[in-house]
Design an enzyme around this catalytic site. Structure first.
Site, short mmCIF file in Angstrom:
data_model
loop_
_atom_site.label_atom_id
_atom_site.label_comp_id
_atom_site.label_asym_id
_atom_site.label_seq_id
_atom_site.Cartn_x
_atom_site.Cartn_y
_atom_site.Cartn_z
CB CYS A 12 -1.24 0.00 1.18
SG CYS A 12 -0.13 0.23 2.50
CB CYS A 15 3.66 -0.18 2.54
SG CYS A 15 2.78 -1.49 3.23
CG ASP A 431 21.44 26.81 -29.03
OD1 ASP A 431 22.56 27.85 -29.49
OD2 ASP A 431 22.52 25.49 -29.77
N GLY A 500 43.10 30.06 -41.18
CA GLY A 500 41.78 31.34 -40.72
C GLY A 500 41.86 32.10 -41.92
N GLY A 516 38.46 31.31 -50.53
CA GLY A 516 38.98 31.51 -48.30
C GLY A 516 38.22 32.92 -48.23
CG ASP A 630 23.20 25.09 -25.95
OD1 ASP A 630 23.41 26.03 -25.46
OD2 ASP A 630 22.35 24.44 -27.41
#
Length: 741
Positions: A12, A15, A431, A500, A516, A630
């Protein structure tokens, strides 16, 4: 450390609360969550202060048996469930058969049945013997009930034990006095049939309840059943691979596994050879098969549809995606919604209060002048009808069904708390990259420099010839675009990649070519560049001393992004987008989606601060992110929703994980959460309404007006079926269909 234990002997809600409160007071125990419907306890403890064996010993002191439950393994629990069902069935059938003669003796004449040629003394003796046997068959109730009273932790069994013992002992004394000639026929009022039929109805209720409770955990059993038993392992012998059939627990990391059409994948891995379509519906909920080729990941328990695949095992056993899902679902089923805490508190104080009400009713009727037999009937009826089983089952059964239904559709709800928070969310923060957008750059436009006379195909050919030699995401996007357009490339000599800036080389006519950013344009006429005003990333394509064209790349919106944002707005939920991109780029995406609240140029570590600001304004915030960068924001939000395609990081972050990476599942998860909470409230209402109405009736409040008194046996039947009705209401959730949106 967290461990799940199967509890044997818990009957029960009281309990469950007793176990929870007792364990919660022990040293080294950080948190305890008992699931009455699942008959499990989830314990979080400090390994240096406690351990699994100590916890089992502590539970044993309360009169229950605990078995350590290994996540994702159903052998023990299924066996115990079957054993318990059989035991409860036998108790019910035995009690029913022994009770039928008592029914005939006490009520036969009411139905026109002939009276047996027995003296009243013999009839009373038969009833007393049969009632004693039925009590012996149901001795579990008395052992548990009186033990609870002795330890000052009364539960449902205590109520039944007290009520039936009072009726039985009173009847036995009266019967013995009559048998020995101390009482006349007019003085004999016995309640053997009440005590007996209370036990019969309780036994039936326990059996039906156990059957229906077992069905609420069917989602876990179905998930476990997805695991294949064997695998075809490829073993290198004398320079050749040979097949060997092994059980899945013999698979080791980096083993090479062969999967034929129609077979289930036995572990997570990476395909090294072959191509096929794979049915991932059982894991992701995605209805259409997914095409797989060498280099793609493959998830254990999915089904290979048509081709032969060889893959290298990267995750096995408890580390597989399926095992992690099972773990999340099991822990969610064992967790508590805040609304359940109120029900637990009521259950804990409810039983002692009922005993008090029953005694008060007994004494009031005696003081008024009614006979002991009348007052005893009231006493027993109050004790029996007030058992708080339905109250204890109301929340966990609905939580189990809700989380199981969600898992089946590729939505992992990690805690019952998430179900309750979902309905209160009034602000959703998305996000951008990887959540609202695909997270991968795509070629949007090719701008031609008219002064040099090159066409689009020639510009892409130059760019792709350079890009195919680079692993940079922008280069790969250009190379993929050329493949889609079926534009052939040429070999590049003296290839050089400048970090880069971009790529430099020489074409087949020995002309210098470049691909580039602006940093590569030093010394070139860039007046053409200054006329560009589109939002996105530019890659400049040059040949010799001139810019022949510009390729514009951008991160595309996910197909469902607009629909999801519009649907949330219809629900009057405020929306914001958070990103590390500049205000101009973020604003352009926000404009496409109709999002006005843009939080741009926010570093990953600062996203949680932005969530905190919204919470400080009184909003209940849900954060939707990809589960990788995130994590702090997902943890800070009131409700973290991780889109991670089932990645490990996603499983660890947020209260809800969307395995399919489908934004529409944000709406489905919130809708399902609200539906589950609605079911919980329905269950709690009926459980509380039932007890509120029936206790005064059992106490005899209607007797002075109507002359009607609730029979204890009828009280037992009503109590038993109230619990079953709550579970059946939860089981009705199986027919719920997630909205398409």
């Amino acid at each position: 450390m967290k461990k799940i234990f199967k509890i044997i002997g818990m009957h029960c809600a009281s309990c469950a609360v007793n176990i929870e409160q007792f364990l919660g007071r022990q040293a080294g125990i950080k948190s305890v969550s008992v699931n009455f419907a699942q008959e499990t306890v989830l314990v979080e403890f400090e390994p240096n202060q406690s351990n699994a064996q100590l916890i089992k010993d502590l539970i044993a002191t309360l009169g229950y048996r605990a078995i350590e439950h290994e996540v994702g393994v159903s052998i023990h629990t299924d066996h115990l469930q079957a054993q318990n069902n059989k035991k409860l069935k036998n108790v019910f059938i035995g009690s029913l058969i022994l009770s039928l003669p008592i029914l005939y003796l006490t009520m036969g004449m009411m139905f026109g049945l002939p009276r047996l040629p027995l003296s009243m003394a013999v009839e009373l003796l038969i009833e007393m013997v049969l009632a004693t046997l039925i009590i012996i068959i149901n001795r579990r109730i008395y052992r548990s009930g009186f033990l609870g009273l002795w330890r000052r932790r009364p539960d449902m069994d205590s109520l039944i034990a007290l009520g039936t013992s009072a009726a039985y002992l009173y009847s036995m004394v009266v019967a013995l006095l009559f048998i020995f000639g101390r009482l006349t026929n007019k003085s004999v009022e016995i309640y053997f049939e009440s005590a007996v039929f209370i036990l019969v109805f309780i036994a039936l209720g326990d059996y039906l309840e156990n059957l229906t409770k077992g069905k609420t955990s069917q989602a876990i059993k179905n998930l476990i059943g997805l695991q294949p038993k064997e695998a075809t392992k490829l073993i290198l012998i004398n320079g050749e691979y040979q097949e060997q059939i092994v059980s899945i627990d013999q698979i080791k990391l980096d083993d090479i596994i062969l999967v034929r059409p129609g077979e289930r994948v036995p572990a997570d891995g990476i395909i090294i050879e072959g191509a096929s379509s794979v049915d991932e519906k059982m894991i992701t909920g995605e209805s259409l098969p997914v095409e797989k080729k060498a280099g793609d990941t493959i998830i254990g328990a999915t089904i290979n549809k048509n081709g032969i695949l060889k893959f290298r095992a990267t995750k096995i056993g408890q580390d597989t995606m399926l095992a992690q899902i099972i773990k999340v679902v099991e822990q969610a089923m064992g967790s508590k919604a805040p609304i359940q805490l109120l029900a637990d508190k009521i259950s804990f104080y409810f039983v002692p209060a009922v005993i008090g009400v029953a005694l008060l009713a007994l004494f009031i009727w005696l003081i008024i002048g009614y006979p002991l037999s009348f007052a005893l009937t009231v006493f027993v009826a109050v004790l029996v009808i007030a058992c708080p089983c339905a109250l204890g089952l109301a929340t966990p059964t609905a939580v189990m069904m809700g989380t199981g239904l969600a898992a089946k559709n590729g939505i992992l709800i990690k805690s019952a708390k998430a179900l309750e928070i979902s309905r209160r969310v009034n602000f959703v923060v998305f996000d951008k990259t990887g959540t609202l957008t695909k997270g991968e750059p795509e070629v949007q436009e090719v701008v031609i420099n008219p002064s040099l006379g090159f066409n689009e195909k020639e510009i892409i050919q130059i760019a792709a010839s350079l890009a195919k030699n680079s692993n940079h995401p922008l280069s790969q996007a250009v190379a993929l675009y050329s493949q889609e357009k079926k534009i052939e490339t040429f070999p590049v000599k003296d290839f050089q990649e400048i970090e880069g800036q971009g790529i430099i080389g020489f074409d087949n006519k020995n002309k210098k070519i470049m691909l580039g950013n602006k940093k590569l344009l030093v010394g070139l006429d860039n007046s053409f560049v200054n006329k560009l005003n589109s939002i996105g990333t530019y890659l400049f394509v040059t040949q010799e001393q001139g810019i022949v064209g510009v390729i514009l790349l951008a991160d595309e919106l996910k197909p469902s992004a607009n629909n999801v944002v519009a649907a949330l707005k219809k629900q009057n939920i405020k929306i914001a987008m958070i990103t590390g991109d500049n205000q101009l780029t973020a604003g352009a995406i926000g404009q496409k989606l109709g999002i006005d609240n843009i939080l741009a140029e926010v570093l990953p570590q600062d996203k949680s601060l932005e969530i905190k600001k919204l919470q400080d304004q009184g909003f209940v915030v849900a954060m939707v992110g990809d589960g990788i960068n995130d994590a702090p924001a997902l943890a800070q939000a009131d409700l973290g929703i991780a889109l991670g395609s089932g990645t490990d990081v996603a499983l660890e972050t947020g209260e809800i994980v969307l395995i399919k990476d489908d934004l529409k599942d944000v709406l489905r998860a919130m809708s399902l959460s609200r539906y589950t909470l609605r079911k919980i409230k329905q269950n709690l209402f009926w459980a509380m309404f039932y007890n509120t109405i029936t206790i005064p009736v059992a106490a005899g409040i209607l007797y002075p007006i109507t002359g009607w008194l609730l029979n204890p046996a009828l009280a037992a039947a009503a109590m038993a079926f109230s619990s079953v009705s709550v579970v059946l209401n939860a089981l009705s959730m199986r027919w719920y269909r997630l909205a398409k949106f």
